[in-house]
Each structure stands twice: as structure tokens, then as C-alpha cells.
Design an enzyme around this catalytic site. Sequence first.
Site, mmCIF file in Angstrom:
data_model
loop_
_atom_site.group_PDB
_atom_site.id
_atom_site.type_symbol
_atom_site.label_atom_id
_atom_site.label_comp_id
_atom_site.label_asym_id
_atom_site.label_seq_id
_atom_site.Cartn_x
_atom_site.Cartn_y
_atom_site.Cartn_z
ATOM 1 N N SER A 198 -6.037 3.152 -0.461
ATOM 2 C CA SER A 198 -6.492 3.126 0.923
ATOM 3 C C SER A 198 -7.360 1.886 1.142
ATOM 4 C CB SER A 198 -7.224 4.425 1.262
ATOM 5 O OG SER A 198 -7.425 4.543 2.647
ATOM 6 N N ASP A 416 2.631 9.350 4.895
ATOM 7 C CA ASP A 416 1.202 9.052 5.015
ATOM 8 C C ASP A 416 0.775 9.144 6.475
ATOM 9 O OD1 ASP A 416 -1.367 7.922 5.069
ATOM 10 O OD2 ASP A 416 -0.891 6.489 3.485
ATOM 11 N N HIS A 456 -1.458 10.729 2.048
ATOM 12 C CA HIS A 456 -2.334 9.577 1.856
ATOM 13 C C HIS A 456 -2.894 9.559 0.440
ATOM 14 C CE1 HIS A 456 -4.628 6.167 3.052
ATOM 15 N NE2 HIS A 456 -5.788 6.756 2.832
#
Length: 558
Positions: A198, A416, A456
Site C-alpha cells: 500500500s 482491491d 488490499h
Amino acid sequence: MRVFQSSVALLAALLVSHAAQSAAAATSCPDLRSTLSFTDLNGTVIRSEYIPAWTNVTVGGEQGLWCMNYTVPEVDICRVTLNIGTSPQSNTFVEVWLPSGSGDDAWNGRFLSTGGSGLSGCVDYGAMVYTSSLGFAATGDNSGHNGTAGNGTAFLNNNDVVIDFSYRARHSAVLAGKIIVRQFYGEPHNKSYYYGCSTGGRQGLKAAQMFPNDFDGIIAGAPASDFNHLASWSGHFITLTGLNESDPRWLGVTEWTAVHAEVLKQCDPLDGVLDGILEDSSICNFNPETILCSRTNSTGCLTPEQAHAVREVFSPVYGVNGSFVMPRLSPSAELAAFLGMGFGALAGGLVGPGPQWYQNVIYNNTSWDPTTFNALDIAYADSLDAQHGYVSSFYGDLSAFRAAGGKLISYHGGADPVIPGEQAMRYYNHVASTMNASHTDLDGFFRLFRISGMGHCESGNGAWAFGQTIDARNASTAILLDLVDWVEKGEAPEVMVGTKFVNDTSADGIEFERPHCRYPYRTTFKEGNPNITSSWGCEYIEDWNVCGGSSDRLPKLC
């Protein structure tokens, strides 16, 4: 690929004698606080303490309870914490965990930096526990500001904190961490690695772009690259769906559940197996008008206004004069994005990295109204990128990193809800175009794996566990050790085998495994039992480097 546990033992065993000898000759842990010096860094050591394995480590005021109030290392460590003054107006907090045991708990001779997440200023303690248990001397930092609520208010009217978040905090922590490793073990590390997802993925790309000699190997998961545009993307959804049910465009959980079911109905057959997983969401050309309400059906269906909103959600974002900004939300991520796994982006969310980035960084005005967002806001954010240390992190020339012998593995979930799954493909294509490189050229130093059905960084319906987080550690693949093999043995991973555990719990056994092909190949079902890896193959995508697709509704990647 290998069985995770045996690989860890082998990795440690190779350097047991070396690490034990180094530790015996090195500075003792308590003495580090008084002996450490940082010639070119404004560093102040807070503590240096020996922590036995399985001992609760209390995280003090440097981080705040929001980050984690305690954590538990799994090996004996020397824990060093320090502050580094990065400018007259900013500093970064750093943790360094130095494995100090023997046998399987010894230092493996390698340095590793962990990444951050969102806008928060938290050390990734889960990653520190995980990587130190593998023998790495692990470093973490707070990206230049303390975590508290992770809402970005630390950036308000302080551009130095923004620059720290962009690159300076991480680079300073890496320099300090390497000094501490040399001092404690009596010799420098053999190889240097980075591990993040991320925001941590963006920070990994930034390191390859800006500091190509910092790391020999980088794992950049779900990278938040083109960061200003990503903030624009996550903030633009409220302009499509409205804030709540009073807006005729609004979809509630019933409608998004119906959309999700229809996405699977239309696009799941494309990979040859009806399993609720889209192997390649980028080829899903979803038509929401198929579930329009009628005179005889008014529940679990869409009004024309809602169908238009869904079509816009599954369309790329464009800026001034039609300039491309960001790919669409990946089909199959919509329900998670509504239920809050993507900061409530489809549920009228006014918080999260998009609105808060614009309020606290772009406009330095917490009263800025996210519902007024438009293309001019995107253009203004672009104009500030240099001032913010090029936080966009979208530089496509990685030739210096390649020349330094660096290796980069990126991965991204196909479902995601936080960062569009096609964004990692877009950056790969951008690097290929910038460097005028074929995919075989890039294979030598940069490989991207698209993980079907993964949310994610982890979780989801797909085979999402491949050693990328502490929760995925018991998978049959360990991506970090794959990277070590590539850097140190020249053995690059061809596929990333993912594991789906029953109930997402390794103790309950394996439900299925699936190979995830490196881009620009597509995971394709051949024949047999879809729950075993041999039933799948990798199909080359002929038009991978062509902007757009056969329809304007398909994601455009440039």
C-alpha cells in the site's frame, strides 16, 4: 517456490555460525545508546534494550495507542529506538530490531526496511515481528509523523512533514538502521531488502526511483503510486453516488450485493471456472443495465440513475481536457468498497486518504468540502508535486536501479477496494514505455504478479496467501524468500503460488492453491481440478502495452 518452514530453517542455518561470531564480537545492546553516533544524521537514541522472545514490548508515546500499544517479538532481539531530525520542522521515529539469539534465531546477515500504510505514521510492528523472526535485522519508521488517528492532520501547514512522508523519513531510517547494524554486529549487512504494501508499496517504488542503492531487493505490494491521482480517485466516488439514500444515485447494500452478483455472472465465466473469482478483472466489460428495475421487479435491481452511477464507478477517472488520471475500480471489488474495506468509498465516505489528503496537504484547509471535488482540484494537486517531494512516486525510469543490480517484485490484488487493481499494471506499462523496454527486458529486474480474488494486500475469496504478511506466513510460498533467491542466486520467480486456507485459517487446512502468473501473462484454466495448481497455465497478453482495450469501458492504462 518452497515449503515455508523448511526455507526459514535453511535460511537461518546458512549463517548461524557467522551471525553468532559477529554478535559475540559486537557492541552489547545496552551499550549502544551511549556509543552510537550518526555523522551525517541528526539522530538521538531513545533506548537500546535486550528483549527476550515472546515478551510484550510496550510501544510508548512516540507512536500512540492507535498504532499498537504492545507487540511481541518471536526471537530474542536488541531493540533500538531513535528520533532523527529531518528538518527544523520535522523528525522521524525509528525502530530497529536486531535478532540476537543463536541457531534458528540468529541474524541472517541481511538488513530489511519495512513500509507504512495509508496516511498514518505508524511503524508496521506486524512486519517487524515477521521479518525479524526470519533473521532479518528489521527497521521501521513512522513516515515522519506520529500515527494517532492516521487522519493526515500532521501534514497541515507543514510541508516538511509531507516531504518526510514522500521519501525523506524512510531514507533517513534506512541510513541510520544500517549504521546500527554495523555497530551491533561488528560488520555490515550482506544484502539489503525492502518489504511493504500500500503506502509501503509506494515507498518501495520511491526508493527504486530515487535511491537505487538503498536496497538490493524490493517488495512493493499494491503500491499507492501516482499518489496525488490515487487520492483524487478515492475522493471522487461521492461525486458519483452521493452521500446517502436521499440521493437518487445512491446504492445501498442490497443494490451493491446485486451488482456484485451480476459482475460474477457476466465475468466469472471468462476464466473458464465458476468459482466467484475473476482471474483477470481488467477484461471484465460489465453492463449494469442488465439488472435495471422493471414493473414487476423493484428489489435487488437498479434505477437508471443508479445504473449510470455504477457505470461511472467502473470507468477510469479523467481530468482537465480529458487527461487520464487513474484506472477504474476493479469489478468484483465493489461490495468490499461499500462495506468499508475501502474507507467506505462507495458508502458516502468523507474520510480516508482522498478527502484528508486534499484538506491537509493540497489546500491546507480542513474546511474544504470533498463534495465539491472536480477536475480543477486534480490539476492543482498535480502542480504541487515538486513542492511535496514528488510524492506521486510515478517516475518510470528505473535504469539506475537496474544498473545497481536491484530486483523488484510487485503484486496487486484483483479485487482491491482501496487501490485500483489495474494501477500496478499501469505503472509496469509506464516503466516499459519510459525505458523503451520489452517485457522480457523488464523480467531481468522487475516482475509484477496479479493476485486474483485478493483484496488490499491480503484477504479475499482468492488464493491470497503467499507469505506477503504475517497472516500469510504459513502458505507454501514465501515471497520474501523468493526475492532473496532472486537477488542472491539469480533464481527469479516465474509464478506466485497462492494458498487459500479453509476459513482463512491455516490450522483448518488448505482449501485450494492457485498459481498467479507474472504480468503480462494471464492465469488461465486448462483442464482438470481447478483447486490444484497444475490445472492452470499462463497465457501471454498480446496487447498488454496498448493503451486501452477494445471498448471505452475497459480500463485505460495510460
